[in-house]
Design an enzyme around this catalytic site. Sequence first.
Site, PDB file in Angstrom:
ATOM      1  N   SER A 110       0.881  -1.184   0.000  1.00 47.11           N
ATOM      2  CA  SER A 110       0.000   0.000   0.000  1.00 47.11           C
ATOM      3  C   SER A 110       0.909   1.222   0.000  1.00 47.11           C
ATOM      4  O   SER A 110       2.091   1.130   0.390  1.00 47.11           O
ATOM      5  CB  SER A 110      -0.852  -0.016   1.271  1.00 47.11           C
ATOM      6  OG  SER A 110      -1.489   1.229   1.471  1.00 47.11           O
TER       7      SER A 110
ATOM      8  N   TYR B  76      -1.844  -0.848  10.527  1.00 47.24           N
ATOM      9  CA  TYR B  76      -1.895  -1.053   9.074  1.00 47.24           C
ATOM     10  C   TYR B  76      -0.589  -0.560   8.437  1.00 47.24           C
ATOM     11  O   TYR B  76       0.008  -1.254   7.608  1.00 47.24           O
ATOM     12  CB  TYR B  76      -3.103  -0.304   8.499  1.00 47.24           C
ATOM     13  CG  TYR B  76      -3.356  -0.564   7.035  1.00 47.24           C
ATOM     14  CD1 TYR B  76      -3.985  -1.744   6.616  1.00 47.24           C
ATOM     15  CD2 TYR B  76      -2.985   0.355   6.058  1.00 47.24           C
ATOM     16  CE1 TYR B  76      -4.222  -1.981   5.268  1.00 47.24           C
ATOM     17  CE2 TYR B  76      -3.219   0.121   4.712  1.00 47.24           C
ATOM     18  CZ  TYR B  76      -3.841  -1.045   4.319  1.00 47.24           C
ATOM     19  OH  TYR B  76      -4.076  -1.287   2.980  1.00 47.24           O
TER      20      TYR B  76
HETATM   21  N1  NAD Z   1      -8.854  -0.255  -0.956  1.00 46.47           N
HETATM   22  C1  NAD Z   1      -7.833   0.511  -0.665  1.00 46.47           C
HETATM   23  O1  NAD Z   1      -7.944   1.742  -0.518  1.00 46.47           O
HETATM   24  C2  NAD Z   1      -6.465  -0.111  -0.549  1.00 46.47           C
HETATM   25  C3  NAD Z   1      -5.324   0.725  -0.653  1.00 46.47           C
HETATM   26  C4  NAD Z   1      -4.060   0.147  -0.582  1.00 46.47           C
HETATM   27  C5  NAD Z   1      -3.921  -1.209  -0.425  1.00 46.47           C
HETATM   28  N2  NAD Z   1      -5.040  -1.998  -0.318  1.00 46.47           N
HETATM   29  C6  NAD Z   1      -4.835  -3.438  -0.134  1.00 46.47           C
HETATM   30  O2  NAD Z   1      -5.490  -4.149  -1.167  1.00 46.47           O
HETATM   31  C7  NAD Z   1      -5.723  -5.490  -0.731  1.00 46.47           C
HETATM   32  C8  NAD Z   1      -7.132  -5.908  -1.107  1.00 46.47           C
HETATM   33  O3  NAD Z   1      -8.057  -5.170  -0.307  1.00 46.47           O
HETATM   34  P1  NAD Z   1      -9.382  -4.551  -0.908  1.00 46.47           P
HETATM   35  O4  NAD Z   1      -9.208  -3.071  -0.894  1.00 46.47           O
HETATM   36  O5  NAD Z   1      -9.743  -5.241  -2.165  1.00 46.47           O
HETATM   37  O6  NAD Z   1     -10.408  -4.887   0.286  1.00 46.47           O
HETATM   38  P2  NAD Z   1     -11.661  -5.893   0.356  1.00 46.47           P
HETATM   39  O7  NAD Z   1     -12.128  -5.848   1.763  1.00 46.47           O
HETATM   40  O8  NAD Z   1     -12.629  -5.551  -0.720  1.00 46.47           O
HETATM   41  O9  NAD Z   1     -11.007  -7.307   0.032  1.00 46.47           O
HETATM   42  C9  NAD Z   1     -10.151  -7.965   0.955  1.00 46.47           C
HETATM   43  C10 NAD Z   1     -10.437  -9.457   0.933  1.00 46.47           C
HETATM   44  O10 NAD Z   1      -9.554 -10.097   1.872  1.00 46.47           O
HETATM   45  C11 NAD Z   1     -10.305 -11.114   2.525  1.00 46.47           C
HETATM   46  N3  NAD Z   1      -9.730 -11.510   3.821  1.00 46.47           N
HETATM   47  C12 NAD Z   1      -9.809 -10.843   5.008  1.00 46.47           C
HETATM   48  N4  NAD Z   1      -9.223 -11.566   5.975  1.00 46.47           N
HETATM   49  C13 NAD Z   1      -8.749 -12.710   5.396  1.00 46.47           C
HETATM   50  C14 NAD Z   1      -8.042 -13.836   5.880  1.00 46.47           C
HETATM   51  N5  NAD Z   1      -7.705 -13.959   7.168  1.00 46.47           N
HETATM   52  N6  NAD Z   1      -7.727 -14.819   5.007  1.00 46.47           N
HETATM   53  C15 NAD Z   1      -8.088 -14.726   3.700  1.00 46.47           C
HETATM   54  N7  NAD Z   1      -8.764 -13.681   3.190  1.00 46.47           N
HETATM   55  C16 NAD Z   1      -9.084 -12.676   4.029  1.00 46.47           C
HETATM   56  C17 NAD Z   1     -11.689 -10.489   2.711  1.00 46.47           C
HETATM   57  O11 NAD Z   1     -12.662 -11.473   2.981  1.00 46.47           O
HETATM   58  C18 NAD Z   1     -11.871  -9.793   1.367  1.00 46.47           C
HETATM   59  O12 NAD Z   1     -12.492 -10.631   0.432  1.00 46.47           O
HETATM   60  C19 NAD Z   1      -5.435  -5.504   0.778  1.00 46.47           C
HETATM   61  O13 NAD Z   1      -4.155  -6.060   1.004  1.00 46.47           O
HETATM   62  C20 NAD Z   1      -5.442  -4.026   1.135  1.00 46.47           C
HETATM   63  O14 NAD Z   1      -4.674  -3.753   2.280  1.00 46.47           O
HETATM   64  C21 NAD Z   1      -6.284  -1.480  -0.382  1.00 46.47           C
END
Ligand code: NAD
Length: 285
Positions: A144, A157
């Site tokens: 991130s 985080y």
């Molecule tokens: N959305 C943002 O603004 C953003 C920014 C930077 C980085 N990210 C990163 O992107 C990645 C994806 O997140 P997203 O934004 O799509 O969120 P999201 O919540 O839509 O998807 C995350 C997924 O991870 C799954 N998950 C949670 N705990 C878990 C576990 N213990 N084992 C397996 N799966 C698990 C959830 O069920 C969900 O389906 C993450 O690593 C997040 O930190 C997101």
Amino acid sequence: MKELSGKVAVITGAGSGLGRELALSCARRGMRLLLADVDEPGMAETVRLVEEASPGTETEVMRVDVSKLEQVEALAQRARERFGGAHLLFNNAGVSCGGPLWEHTAADWQWVLGVNLNGVAWGIKAFVPLMLEQGEGHIVNTASAAGWVYAPGSGIYNASKAAVVAISETLYFDLKDVGADNIGVTVLSPAYFPTAIVDAERNRPPELADTAPMTEARRLRNERVRYAVQRGRISAAEIAEMTLEAVEKNQFYVFPHKKIKALIKARAEAADQEITAFDTLADRK
Ligand SMILES: NC(=O)c1ccc[n+]([C@@H]2O[C@H](COP(=O)([O-])OP(=O)(O)OC[C@H]3O[C@@H](n4cnc5c(N)ncnc54)[C@H](O)[C@@H]3O)[C@@H](O)[C@H]2O)c1
């Protein structure tokens, strides 16, 4: 990895947001999919969307909690048995919880580091030996912008994502040291983009339940992050496409939001001056 068609992609966090879009992007390239998440209905919806967009894609799903080494090892075993290997691993599952650092409980730390940091560590531990045997592979770790510049109210985080950047850079050189030139690494560092991450609590295990008080500082942080995520200008689908293009070019760093690079430079300048900590929110009114 230039040619992805027919190869096997393993995607954690595939039941929502970026993981789902990565599945759709891989399917468009003719890849076979092994999807992992704790959210089974979410994965079923991803499979439905994959089938709709790329009919005939070979897809398998598995309920996996990435914070548990034995479950990630079982995922690697499934990749061997069902697909004969795994070429592209996305260590993508992630969660977030906010508030001032001193208000977090031990369970908060265990939950967020368990998924965001251990999840990546276990993915590497379970899948790199398989890729070394195969003689090829590529690992994409979702970090991130928070792995590089640290907004207040997101201490756990931030720590978890800084660790993902550190692990990714180290993995790159560890692979080089053993001459594994055919195993690529990419670290993806997006800023906010619209997904369900703001409702990450939905998949928090009951044994690590949130028991910290909802203080005003915490409420404000959550509101600020929800607003920023929902207003993100680049979609998860666009980020997934950029990521796949980076894999095809064997590109190490991916910063979908270019403004982050200026912040990283400003942080390096603040470190060079040695006087004050770099303030990521300094230019926001
Ligand atoms: N959305 C943002 O603004 C953003 C920014 C930077 C980085 N990210 C990163 O992107 C990645 C994806 O997140 P997203 O934004 O799509 O969120 P999201 O919540 O839509 O998807 C995350 C997924 O991870 C799954 N998950 C949670 N705990 C878990 C576990 N213990 N084992 C397996 N799966 C698990 C959830 O069920 C969900 O389906 C993450 O690593 C997040 O930190 C997101």
